[in-house]
Every structure is written in structure tokens, then in C-alpha cells.
Design an enzyme around this catalytic site. Structure first.
Site, mmCIF file in Angstrom:
data_model
loop_
_atom_site.group_PDB
_atom_site.id
_atom_site.type_symbol
_atom_site.label_atom_id
_atom_site.label_comp_id
_atom_site.label_asym_id
_atom_site.label_seq_id
_atom_site.Cartn_x
_atom_site.Cartn_y
_atom_site.Cartn_z
ATOM 1 N N GLU A 48 38.603 45.179 44.007
ATOM 2 C CA GLU A 48 37.903 45.739 45.157
ATOM 3 C C GLU A 48 38.784 45.789 46.408
ATOM 4 O O GLU A 48 38.749 46.763 47.156
ATOM 5 C CB GLU A 48 36.640 44.912 45.459
ATOM 6 N N GLU A 49 39.566 44.740 46.648
ATOM 7 C CA GLU A 49 40.326 44.631 47.892
ATOM 8 C C GLU A 49 41.730 45.208 47.824
ATOM 9 O O GLU A 49 42.289 45.575 48.850
ATOM 10 C CB GLU A 49 40.391 43.159 48.330
#
Length: 156
Positions: A69-70
Site C-alpha cells: 500500500e505505501e
């Protein structure tokens, strides 16, 4: 590979769980070990992808999900915790929370150009030494300096 059981967070709230799972994302390129750091969204300081435990996920699985996600990382982890570091997380609604982050190595197999938090963070490959210099947490710096999956493989 170490067998981990999924977590069950039934009845838990984020404010009650002050443990996060971090991904030490790495690759070996031209025989040199590199680690991937990202910037935090608020202060733009260099950090590792990390997040809260996820119901039904192992700690390493949670770290790998945060890495996706990051930072757009796809990879694999052997599930072993490399170490723990402490820091203060600024939670808007709760103030500063003392946190412990458990660190899991993630060997990067693919780095996506499009991922959930693209545009919200910068990411950069760097040496362990450089990464240890740019992070704020002394315990994390030590984990980064000491990390070498090549040594683990040789001693196995």
C-alpha cells in the site's frame, strides 16, 4: 519458513493496539544490498512501510500488505521478526501514541509504478549505512545497519 498464525483482533481498537508491523524491504543489485525507504505523509521523514495489525493476517503478512500500500512492493518474507524499535506516532484523534514496531524482512520481487499511496510518499533505494543515517529512531538505525540476509543464508 516459520509458521505464523493469523491475528484475531476481535474487540480490539486501534487505540488499544500500539504495536505495528514494519517491512524492511530489500534487494541485492550487482552484489550490493539495498533497502527501500519511504517518506511519511505528514513530516516527510524517512521511514519503513508499517501499519497496524490486520485481522486474519500474520504479523509478516501485515508488514507485506503495508509495503504494497505505501511503497508498491511485492515480495516475500520468511516470517521472522528481525527486531523491534520504539517511536511516537502522532494520531490526530488520540495525540502521540507510544508504539513498538516489529520489523520483518521483505525481499522485493517487484516494484509497482501504480499502488494505493503513490503520489503521497517518495521512495528511495539506499545502502544500509545511508538508511541508518536518515532514519530518526536509533533502534531502527541499528536494525538497518546490522541487517544482511546474505549472512543469514550462509549460516543456515
Amino acid at each position: 519458513m516459520i509458521k505464523q498464525l493469523p491475528l484475531s483482533l476481535a474487540g480490539a481498537h486501534k487505540r488499544d493496539v500500539r504495536t505495528q508491523f514494519a517491512a524492511l524491504c530489500y534487494r541485492i543489485k550487482k552484489k550490493k544490498l539495498q533497502v527501500l525507504l519511504i517518506t511519511s505523509r505528514g513530516t516527510r521523514r524517512w521511514i519503513m512501510p508499517k501499519g497496524w495489525p490486520m485481522d486474519g493476517q500474520t504479523p509478516a503478512g501485515s508488514a507485506m500488505q503495508e509495503a504494497w500500500e505505501e511503497a508498491g512492493v511485492r515480495g516475500r518474507s520468511d516470517g521472522r521478526c528481525l527486531g523491534i524499535y520504539s517511536y511516537s506516532k502522532d494520531a490526530d484523534d488520540l495525540g502521540a501514541l507510544p508504539c513498538l514496531a516489529m520489523v520483518y524482512a521483505v525481499e522485493v520481487t517487484d516494484l509497482a509504478e501504480d499502488y494505493p499511496e503513490v503520489g503521497q510518499r517518495k521512495r528511495a533505494w539506499m545502502s544500509r549505512k545511508k538508511a541508518a543515517q536518515v532514519v530518526d529512531e536509533p533502534e531502527l538505525a541499528r536494525i538497518l545497519r546490522d541487517f544482511d540476509p546474505r549472512e543469514d543464508a550462509a549460516s543456515a
